[in-house]
Design an enzyme around this catalytic site. Structure first.
Site, PDB file in Angstrom:
ATOM      1  N   TYR A 113       0.817  -1.221   0.000  1.00 20.10           N
ATOM      2  CA  TYR A 113       0.000   0.000   0.000  1.00 20.10           C
ATOM      3  C   TYR A 113       0.847   1.266   0.000  1.00 20.10           C
ATOM      4  O   TYR A 113       0.360   2.338  -0.360  1.00 20.10           O
ATOM      5  CB  TYR A 113      -0.925   0.035   1.221  1.00 20.10           C
ATOM      6  CG  TYR A 113      -1.886  -1.115   1.345  1.00 20.10           C
ATOM      7  CD1 TYR A 113      -2.073  -2.037   0.312  1.00 20.10           C
ATOM      8  CD2 TYR A 113      -2.624  -1.292   2.513  1.00 20.10           C
ATOM      9  CE1 TYR A 113      -2.958  -3.092   0.445  1.00 20.10           C
ATOM     10  CE2 TYR A 113      -3.516  -2.345   2.644  1.00 20.10           C
ATOM     11  CZ  TYR A 113      -3.668  -3.248   1.617  1.00 20.10           C
ATOM     12  OH  TYR A 113      -4.544  -4.297   1.762  1.00 20.10           O
ATOM     13  N   HIS A 169       0.845 -11.602   1.634  1.00 17.36           N
ATOM     14  CA  HIS A 169      -0.190 -10.904   0.868  1.00 17.36           C
ATOM     15  C   HIS A 169      -0.965 -11.842  -0.057  1.00 17.36           C
ATOM     16  O   HIS A 169      -2.173 -11.715  -0.211  1.00 17.36           O
ATOM     17  CB  HIS A 169       0.437  -9.771   0.053  1.00 17.36           C
ATOM     18  CG  HIS A 169      -0.490  -8.644  -0.211  1.00 17.36           C
ATOM     19  ND1 HIS A 169      -0.187  -7.343   0.106  1.00 17.36           N
ATOM     20  CD2 HIS A 169      -1.730  -8.586  -0.747  1.00 17.36           C
ATOM     21  CE1 HIS A 169      -1.199  -6.543  -0.228  1.00 17.36           C
ATOM     22  NE2 HIS A 169      -2.129  -7.285  -0.763  1.00 17.36           N
TER      23      HIS A 169
END
Length: 330
Positions: A113, A169
């Site tokens: 992010y 992830h």
């Protein structure tokens, strides 16, 4: 006769003493290791739900103060958090500060992010004790080959002492090695709980025998059009918490989902917003939620889910909306 009675009493006393010292009756130490995976076996015991098949007691929650879930690591985690995927710079910091005032104590970020520094700044300056906050971050597959370095980078960027939860992830090359690096970080006190994201039944079945600490949580795409019923059941039966990203449909799909006629009718019946109906549906299914928003009004809506309950009929109506329609590639 008296001697015989005395002998009998002494024999009984010795038998009782031996029974009391039997090692089988002593408490046994258990460790948080991966058990043999048995998808078809009886579910792992979990807290009794108040409705449907949830893994947590929703009756303990209040608007602005959601209940917590006890993870297999032994740590408590709030069942509602703030996602920060699209939040950056001061928008990210201010969104978290606003959320803290509304009662949020769980925040989700990731190295991918690009906002771990902003999240860390907000955590350090929000005025709430660090121990009362729960922060999750993730390692991206391009970091798996040198996971120890990536873990240190996340810790440095966040600068909050430790990470409450770190996830892979999504599956990728060297994911087992990266997970084992996280296991070592748990042992060293740098991370408290570990898990994975975007792992489904096959991926988890292959993964579990290769690691030492069972993932405490899996974070997957879940919303009314992509419900993952079998995946949710599988994770719950194996004692793994499940958390939904894109709970409101995701980028480019949220407006259409909030405009769904069935969800709208249920919302009208309860005097709630369509978003609140969807998020409550998640909770009643035992799914932790992390809706993202920088709008304090939306944040307040998303954490105000404990003054109503969906009926079994309403839950079934939303369950019938499943289209197996995935909105991202993970």
């Amino acid at each position: 006769m008296i001697k015989w009675l005395i002998s009998l009493m002494m024999a009984c006393s010795q038998t009782l003493a031996l029974s009391a010292c039997n090692p089988e009756d002593s408490p046994k130490k258990t460790e948080n290791i991966v058990p043999e995976l048995k998808p078809e076996s009886n579910p792992v015991p979990s807290p009794e739900p108040t409705s449907d098949n949830g893994m947590f007691d929703l009756s303990e929650g209040e608007n602005g103060n959601p209940p917590t879930l006890l993870l297999s690591s032994g740590y408590e985690m709030p069942i509602i958090g703030l996602g920060t995927y699209s939040l950056h710079d001061d928008v990210c910091v201010n969104a978290i500060l606003a959320a803290v005032k509304l009662g949020y104590r769980k925040f989700d970020t990731a190295s991918y992010y690009g906002n771990e520094e902003e999240v860390g700044k907000a955590i350090r300056t929000c005025g709430v004790l660090r121990e009362e906050l729960f922060v999750c971050t993730k390692l991206y597959p391009n970091q798996f080959a040198d996971a120890e370095k990536a873990i240190e980078e996340s810790l440095c960027k966040l600068n909050i002492g430790y990470v409450d939860l770190m996830l892979l992830h999504h599956p990728g090359a060297h994911d087992v090695e990266a997970y084992k690096a996280m296991e070592r970080a748990v042992k060293n006190g740098k991370i408290r709980s570990i898990g994975v994201s975007n792992y489904y039944i096959k991926e988890m079945t292959d993964f579990l025998p290769k690691v030492n600490i069972k993932p405490t949580l899996v974070q997957n795409e879940i919303h009314p059009y992509y419900q993952e019923k079998e995946v949710v059941k599988f994770m719950h039966e194996n004692g793994i918490a499940i958390e939904g990203w894109y709970p409101l449909g995701g980028r480019g799909y949220t407006a259409a989902m909030l405009g769904n006629e069935t969800i709208g009718q249920i919302a009208k019946a309860h005097g709630k917003s369509p978003a609140q109906i969807i998020l409550r549906w998640d909770l009643q299914n035992g799914i932790v939620i992390i809706p993202g928003s920088s709008n304090p009004d939306h944040q307040r809506e998303n954490i105000s889910l404990f003054d109503f309950e969906l009926s079994s009929e309403e839950m079934a109506q939303i369950a019938a909306l499943d289209r197996n329609e995935k909105h991202d590639w993970y």
